[in-house]
Design an enzyme around this catalytic site. Structure first.
Site, short mmCIF file in Angstrom:
data_model
loop_
_atom_site.label_atom_id
_atom_site.label_comp_id
_atom_site.label_asym_id
_atom_site.label_seq_id
_atom_site.Cartn_x
_atom_site.Cartn_y
_atom_site.Cartn_z
N GLY A 284 -20.47 6.09 -2.22
CA GLY A 284 -21.23 7.26 -2.20
C GLY A 284 -22.90 7.19 -2.17
N LYS B 93 -19.78 1.76 -0.15
CA LYS B 93 -18.75 2.88 0.14
C LYS B 93 -18.58 3.61 -1.09
CE LYS B 93 -19.72 1.73 3.52
NZ LYS B 93 -20.55 2.68 4.24
N TYR C 54 -17.89 9.37 -8.23
CA TYR C 54 -17.65 10.35 -6.84
C TYR C 54 -16.69 11.36 -7.18
CZ TYR C 54 -16.97 10.87 -1.82
OH TYR C 54 -16.88 11.27 -0.54
N GLY D 28 -15.48 12.03 3.51
CA GLY D 28 -16.24 12.45 2.44
C GLY D 28 -15.02 13.15 1.59
N HIS E 130 -27.25 -2.85 -3.76
CA HIS E 130 -26.05 -2.79 -3.80
C HIS E 130 -25.97 -4.26 -4.92
CE1 HIS E 130 -24.69 -0.24 -1.16
NE2 HIS E 130 -24.63 -0.84 0.08
P1 A3P Z 1 -15.18 7.88 3.33
O1 A3P Z 1 -14.99 6.76 4.32
O2 A3P Z 1 -13.84 7.89 2.31
O3 A3P Z 1 -15.14 9.17 4.03
P2 A3P Z 1 -21.63 4.94 1.38
O4 A3P Z 1 -22.48 6.17 1.46
O5 A3P Z 1 -21.59 4.22 -0.28
O6 A3P Z 1 -21.70 4.00 2.18
O7 A3P Z 1 -20.01 5.49 1.27
C1 A3P Z 1 -19.77 6.09 2.32
C2 A3P Z 1 -18.57 7.13 1.95
O8 A3P Z 1 -19.44 8.26 1.36
C3 A3P Z 1 -17.60 7.42 3.04
O9 A3P Z 1 -16.59 7.83 2.37
C4 A3P Z 1 -18.49 8.73 3.39
O10 A3P Z 1 -17.74 9.75 4.39
C5 A3P Z 1 -18.84 9.50 1.88
N1 A3P Z 1 -20.05 10.35 2.19
C6 A3P Z 1 -21.13 10.22 3.07
N2 A3P Z 1 -22.01 11.17 2.69
C7 A3P Z 1 -21.22 12.33 1.78
C8 A3P Z 1 -21.79 13.30 1.18
N3 A3P Z 1 -22.60 14.09 1.62
N4 A3P Z 1 -20.56 13.93 0.54
C9 A3P Z 1 -19.67 13.21 -0.16
N5 A3P Z 1 -19.26 12.09 0.73
C10 A3P Z 1 -20.23 11.50 1.51
#
Ligand code: A3P
Length: 326
Positions: free
Chosen positions: A69, A67, A222, A294, A134
Site C-alpha cells: 500500500g 505491495k 491496509y 486495490g 522499503h
Molecule cells: P493490488 O495489486 O492488490 O491491486 P504498493 O503501492 O506498495 O506497490 O502496493 C500496490 C498495491 O496497492 C496494489 O494492490 C495496488 O492496486 C494497491 N493500491 C494502489 N493505489 C491504491 C489506492 N489509492 N487505494 C488502495 N489500494 C491501492
C-alpha cells in the site's frame, strides 16, 4: 537510476559475490544482505543511503514491504501534510498530474549518487521532508532510528501482498523472460525470497519497534484502512503533528477528510491520465503497474486451499508471540 547487473560498481560487485544468492522474480538474482533479499541494481543506492542519509528530526518516512500500500500511503501523507498550500479539491493539486511516487521519493532509489544527497522535495510547502523506503528495520539508516524523525509503516495480508507482487513482477519481466508461474513465485515467497523479503520478518521488525515506541512508529494495516479510511487519515494527521483543526472539520465547504479520502482513492487515482499512461523518469517504469485492483482478499481468486493453508501456517508461526494478526 536502475542499474543493470553489469553496470554495478566494482566494490558493490565484490560485496555481492560474498552474499547468498537466489533466483529473482524479474531480475536474474536476488541477494540476501542483513537478512533481506534485494536485486543487484538496488545495492549501490541502498548502501549509499545507509551511509549518507542524515535524518532530520522533522523527517517523515513511509515504510512498507513492497505491495503493501506504498502508493496509497504516499498520496495520503503528501496530501495531509501539504493541505494548506494544496487543499484536496484544488484544481492544480499535484496528485492530479503527478504519480504519488514522484511526490514522495524512495530514499534508496533516488539518492543523488554524485553528491550523496537524498532527493529534493517536490512541491512541498512545509518545512518537512517526506520520503519512503522499503528498508527492513535492521537495515534502516542509523540516523532514522536515533533521530526524532517519524516512521509510518503499512502492512498487508501476506496473501494479498504475494498476489500483488506476483502480478507486479510479471509486468516488469521482459517478453523474452516470459512469465514466472504462480507456483514458482509462491515457493520463493514462502521461503522468504522476494523483493524486500522475508515479508513476515519485515512486518514483525517494525511491529515490535512500534510497540516499544508508538510515538515514533505508527503501524497501519491496509485492510483496516480500506474499511475505515477517514479514521486512518485523522490518525496519520495526528501522528505527523498536523491534526485537523475543528474549523477544518466543520467547514461548510465540505469535509476535508472525505475530500482527502476521495482524492487518494484507488478509483480516483486510476482515472487520472498520469497514472494510466505516465512513465517514471527514474527507471522508466509505467506508473500504471502500481495500480491493479486495490481491494482486499483478491488472493481468493488465485490460491489453492493448500497454498492458503501453508501461508497461513507460516504467518501464524512467524507472528507467534507477537500478538500481531493480519
Ligand atoms: P493490488 O495489486 O492488490 O491491486 P504498493 O503501492 O506498495 O506497490 O502496493 C500496490 C498495491 O496497492 C496494489 O494492490 C495496488 O492496486 C494497491 N493500491 C494502489 N493505489 C491504491 C489506492 N489509492 N487505494 C488502495 N489500494 C491501492
Amino acid at each position: 537510476p536502475w542499474l543493470l547487473e553489469d553496470e554495478i560498481p566494482q566494490e558493490c560487485k565484490n560485496l555481492l559475490s560474498t552474499l547468498p544468492k537466489e533466483k529473482g522474480w524479474c531480475e536474474p538474482h536476488l541477494y540476501q544482505y542483513q537478512g533481506f533479499w534485494r536485486p543487484a541494481w538496488l545495492f549501490s543506492n541502498a548502501l549509499a543511503c545507509q551511509k549518507h542519509y542524515q535524518a532530520q528530526n522533522t523527517d517523515i518516512l513511509l515504510v512498507t514491504a513492497p505491495k503493501s500500500g506504498t502508493t496509497w500511503l504516499k498520496s495520503l501523507a503528501f496530501t495531509i501534510l501539504n493541505r494548506k498550500l494544496y487543499p484536496p479539491t484544488h484544481n492544480h493539486h499535484p496528485l492530479l498530474t503527478k504519480n504519488p511516487h514522484e511526490l514522495v521519493p524512495f530514499l534508496e532509489l533516488n539518492i543523488d549518487f554524485e553528491n550523496n544527497k537524498p532527493p529534493p522535495m517536490p512541491n512541498n510547502n512545509v518545512d518537512r521532508r517526506l520520503y519512503s523506503t522499503h528498508f527492513s528495520y535492521v537495515s534502516l539508516p542509523n540516523s532514522a532510528k536515533s533521530s526524532a524523525c517519524k516512521l509510518i509503516y503499512i502492512c498487508r495480508d501476506p496473501k494479498d501482498a504475494f498476489i500483488s507482487l506476483w502480478h507486479f513482477s510479471n509486468k516488469r519481466r521482459t517478453p523474452e523472460m516470459g512469465t514466472i508461474s504462480l507456483e514458482e513465485a509462491f515457493e520463493l515467497f514462502c521461503r522468504g525470497v522476494s523483493l524486500g523479503g522475508p515479508f513476515w520478518d519485515h512486518v514483525v521488525g517494525y511491529w515490535q519497534e512500534s510497540l516499544k515506541a508508538p510515538d515514533k512508529i505508527l503501524f497501519l494495516k491496509y485492510e483496516e484502512m480500506i474499511e475505515q479510511p477517514n479514521i486512518h487519515i485523522k490518525r496519520i494527521a495526528d501522528f505527523m503533528g498536523c491534526p485537523f483543526s475543528a474549523e477544518e472539520l466543520e467547514a461548510s465547504s465540505g469535509n476535508i477528510v472525505d475530500e482527502i479520502a476521495h482524492l487518494c482513492s484507488f478509483n480516483n487515482l486510476t482515472s487520472l491520465e498520469v497514472n494510466k499512461n505516465g512513465i517514471s523518469s527514474a527507471g522508466g517504469l509505467r506508473f500504471d503497474i502500481f495500480f491493479r485492483r486495490g481491494i482486499t482478499q483478491d488472493w481468493k481468486n488465485y490460491l489453492t486451499p493448500d497454498m492458503v493453508d501453508r501461508i497461513d501456517r507460516l504467518t501464524a508461526e512467524k507472528f507467534q508471540g507477537s500478538e500481531l494478526k493480519l
